[in-house]
Design a protein around this motif. Structure first.
Motif, PDB file in Angstrom:
ATOM      1  N   PHE A   1       0.848  -1.198   0.000  1.00  0.00           N
ATOM      2  CA  PHE A   1       0.000   0.000   0.000  1.00  0.00           C
ATOM      3  C   PHE A   1       0.877   1.239   0.000  1.00  0.00           C
ATOM      4  N   LYS A   2       0.646   2.132  -0.980  1.00  0.00           N
ATOM      5  CA  LYS A   2       1.406   3.384  -1.067  1.00  0.00           C
ATOM      6  C   LYS A   2       0.443   4.519  -1.359  1.00  0.00           C
ATOM      7  N   LEU A   3       0.577   5.594  -0.602  1.00  0.00           N
ATOM      8  CA  LEU A   3      -0.213   6.809  -0.794  1.00  0.00           C
ATOM      9  C   LEU A   3       0.758   7.978  -0.672  1.00  0.00           C
ATOM     10  N   TYR A   4       1.004   8.660  -1.771  1.00  0.00           N
ATOM     11  CA  TYR A   4       2.012   9.719  -1.778  1.00  0.00           C
ATOM     12  C   TYR A   4       1.692  10.747  -2.854  1.00  0.00           C
ATOM     13  N   PRO A   5       2.221  11.954  -2.811  1.00  0.00           N
ATOM     14  CA  PRO A   5       2.897  12.550  -1.653  1.00  0.00           C
ATOM     15  C   PRO A   5       1.881  12.867  -0.561  1.00  0.00           C
ATOM     16  N   ASN A   6       2.343  12.905   0.630  1.00  0.00           N
ATOM     17  CA  ASN A   6       1.483  13.211   1.766  1.00  0.00           C
ATOM     18  C   ASN A   6       2.313  13.949   2.805  1.00  0.00           C
ATOM     19  N   PRO A   7       2.131  15.242   2.960  1.00  0.00           N
ATOM     20  CA  PRO A   7       1.057  16.081   2.435  1.00  0.00           C
ATOM     21  C   PRO A   7       1.205  16.347   0.936  1.00  0.00           C
ATOM     22  N   SER A   8       0.087  16.830   0.325  1.00  0.00           N
ATOM     23  CA  SER A   8       0.096  17.130  -1.107  1.00  0.00           C
ATOM     24  C   SER A   8      -0.708  18.394  -1.376  1.00  0.00           C
ATOM     25  N   LYS A   9      -0.653  18.849  -2.608  1.00  0.00           N
ATOM     26  CA  LYS A   9      -1.445  20.002  -3.044  1.00  0.00           C
ATOM     27  C   LYS A   9      -2.830  19.547  -3.500  1.00  0.00           C
ATOM     28  N   GLY A  10      -3.087  18.254  -3.445  1.00  0.00           N
ATOM     29  CA  GLY A  10      -4.399  17.725  -3.823  1.00  0.00           C
ATOM     30  C   GLY A  10      -4.325  16.492  -4.703  1.00  0.00           C
ATOM     31  N   LYS A  11      -3.235  16.347  -5.450  1.00  0.00           N
ATOM     32  CA  LYS A  11      -3.076  15.160  -6.297  1.00  0.00           C
ATOM     33  C   LYS A  11      -2.214  14.142  -5.560  1.00  0.00           C
ATOM     34  N   VAL A  12      -2.771  12.933  -5.378  1.00  0.00           N
ATOM     35  CA  VAL A  12      -2.040  11.868  -4.689  1.00  0.00           C
ATOM     36  C   VAL A  12      -2.051  10.611  -5.544  1.00  0.00           C
ATOM     37  N   GLN A  13      -1.005   9.837  -5.426  1.00  0.00           N
ATOM     38  CA  GLN A  13      -0.898   8.547  -6.096  1.00  0.00           C
ATOM     39  C   GLN A  13      -1.252   7.466  -5.086  1.00  0.00           C
ATOM     40  N   LEU A  14      -2.131   6.555  -5.486  1.00  0.00           N
ATOM     41  CA  LEU A  14      -2.520   5.444  -4.638  1.00  0.00           C
ATOM     42  C   LEU A  14      -2.234   4.154  -5.382  1.00  0.00           C
ATOM     43  N   SER A  15      -1.541   3.236  -4.713  1.00  0.00           N
ATOM     44  CA  SER A  15      -1.301   1.927  -5.325  1.00  0.00           C
ATOM     45  C   SER A  15      -1.262   0.862  -4.232  1.00  0.00           C
ATOM     46  N   PHE A  16      -1.699  -0.337  -4.596  1.00  0.00           N
ATOM     47  CA  PHE A  16      -1.674  -1.491  -3.695  1.00  0.00           C
ATOM     48  C   PHE A  16      -1.960  -2.748  -4.501  1.00  0.00           C
ATOM     49  N   ASP A  17      -1.651  -3.893  -3.907  1.00  0.00           N
ATOM     50  CA  ASP A  17      -1.958  -5.178  -4.529  1.00  0.00           C
ATOM     51  C   ASP A  17      -3.431  -5.486  -4.312  1.00  0.00           C
ATOM     52  N   VAL A  18      -4.145  -5.775  -5.392  1.00  0.00           N
ATOM     53  CA  VAL A  18      -5.567  -6.085  -5.327  1.00  0.00           C
ATOM     54  C   VAL A  18      -5.745  -7.466  -4.714  1.00  0.00           C
ATOM     55  N   ILE A  19      -6.648  -7.547  -3.739  1.00  0.00           N
ATOM     56  CA  ILE A  19      -6.871  -8.800  -3.018  1.00  0.00           C
ATOM     57  C   ILE A  19      -8.122  -9.509  -3.517  1.00  0.00           C
ATOM     58  N   SER A  20      -9.156  -8.735  -3.847  1.00  0.00           N
ATOM     59  CA  SER A  20     -10.445  -9.284  -4.238  1.00  0.00           C
ATOM     60  C   SER A  20     -10.793  -8.832  -5.655  1.00  0.00           C
ATOM     61  N   SER A  21     -11.585  -9.623  -6.358  1.00  0.00           N
ATOM     62  CA  SER A  21     -12.022  -9.243  -7.702  1.00  0.00           C
ATOM     63  C   SER A  21     -13.185  -8.251  -7.650  1.00  0.00           C
ATOM     64  N   GLU A  22     -13.669  -7.954  -6.434  1.00  0.00           N
ATOM     65  CA  GLU A  22     -14.755  -6.983  -6.284  1.00  0.00           C
ATOM     66  C   GLU A  22     -14.235  -5.563  -6.540  1.00  0.00           C
ATOM     67  N   ASP A  23     -15.165  -4.647  -6.816  1.00  0.00           N
ATOM     68  CA  ASP A  23     -14.796  -3.262  -7.091  1.00  0.00           C
ATOM     69  C   ASP A  23     -14.010  -2.650  -5.937  1.00  0.00           C
ATOM     70  N   ILE A  24     -13.233  -1.637  -6.274  1.00  0.00           N
ATOM     71  CA  ILE A  24     -12.467  -0.877  -5.297  1.00  0.00           C
ATOM     72  C   ILE A  24     -13.207   0.432  -5.052  1.00  0.00           C
ATOM     73  N   LEU A  25     -13.530   0.703  -3.799  1.00  0.00           N
ATOM     74  CA  LEU A  25     -14.237   1.916  -3.423  1.00  0.00           C
ATOM     75  C   LEU A  25     -13.290   2.794  -2.617  1.00  0.00           C
ATOM     76  N   ILE A  26     -13.152   4.048  -3.051  1.00  0.00           N
ATOM     77  CA  ILE A  26     -12.279   5.005  -2.370  1.00  0.00           C
ATOM     78  C   ILE A  26     -13.143   6.177  -1.927  1.00  0.00           C
ATOM     79  N   GLN A  27     -13.131   6.448  -0.623  1.00  0.00           N
ATOM     80  CA  GLN A  27     -13.933   7.526  -0.067  1.00  0.00           C
ATOM     81  C   GLN A  27     -13.037   8.494   0.689  1.00  0.00           C
ATOM     82  N   LEU A  28     -13.323   9.785   0.540  1.00  0.00           N
ATOM     83  CA  LEU A  28     -12.592  10.831   1.244  1.00  0.00           C
ATOM     84  C   LEU A  28     -13.532  11.472   2.258  1.00  0.00           C
TER      85      LEU A  28
END
Length: 109
Positions: free
Chosen positions: A30-57
């Motif tokens: 799991f990687k979330l960067y840059p943090n802090p940011s100006k608003g644009k962040v990169q998110l990456s991780f290994d997918v565990i399930s074939s179900e949809d990925i939901l991202i909430q802020l």
């Protein structure tokens, strides 16, 4: 004095409620960067399930600011998230993939 505070609490009267324990299913790589940011962040991780990925802020008051849904089309999820239109502050990014979830603090400057 700290020791006096603990003695005044009579620690023998305290118990730990195990039902309040939250077990978080952590994502691999799991990687979330840059943090802090100006608003644009990169998110990456290994997918565990074939179900949809939901991202909430969420803001610090618990209000959902944004939600995005992605299909789990490969073994690795990688996406740039653009939150540059949100007010500067501290937020909680919640990521769900099937029964797996994690929440991370992000700071938008």
């Amino acid at each position: 004095n700290i020791a006096g505070i603990f003695q005044a609490l009579k620690l023998s009267n305290f118990s730990i409620d195990h039902t309040a324990n939250v077990v978080e299913n952590l994502f691999v790589n799991f990687k979330l960067y840059p943090n802090p940011s100006k608003g644009k962040v990169q998110l990456s991780f290994d997918v565990i399930s074939s179900e949809d990925i939901l991202i909430q802020l969420f803001d610090i008051r618990g209000r959902m600011i944004d939600a995005k849904r992605f299909s789990a089309s490969s073994n690795t999820f990688q996406q740039e998230l653009n939150y540059s239109s949100v007010t500067k502050g501290i937020y909680l990014l919640k990521v769900n993939n099937g029964n797996y979830s994690t929440s991370k603090k992000i700071v938008i400057e």
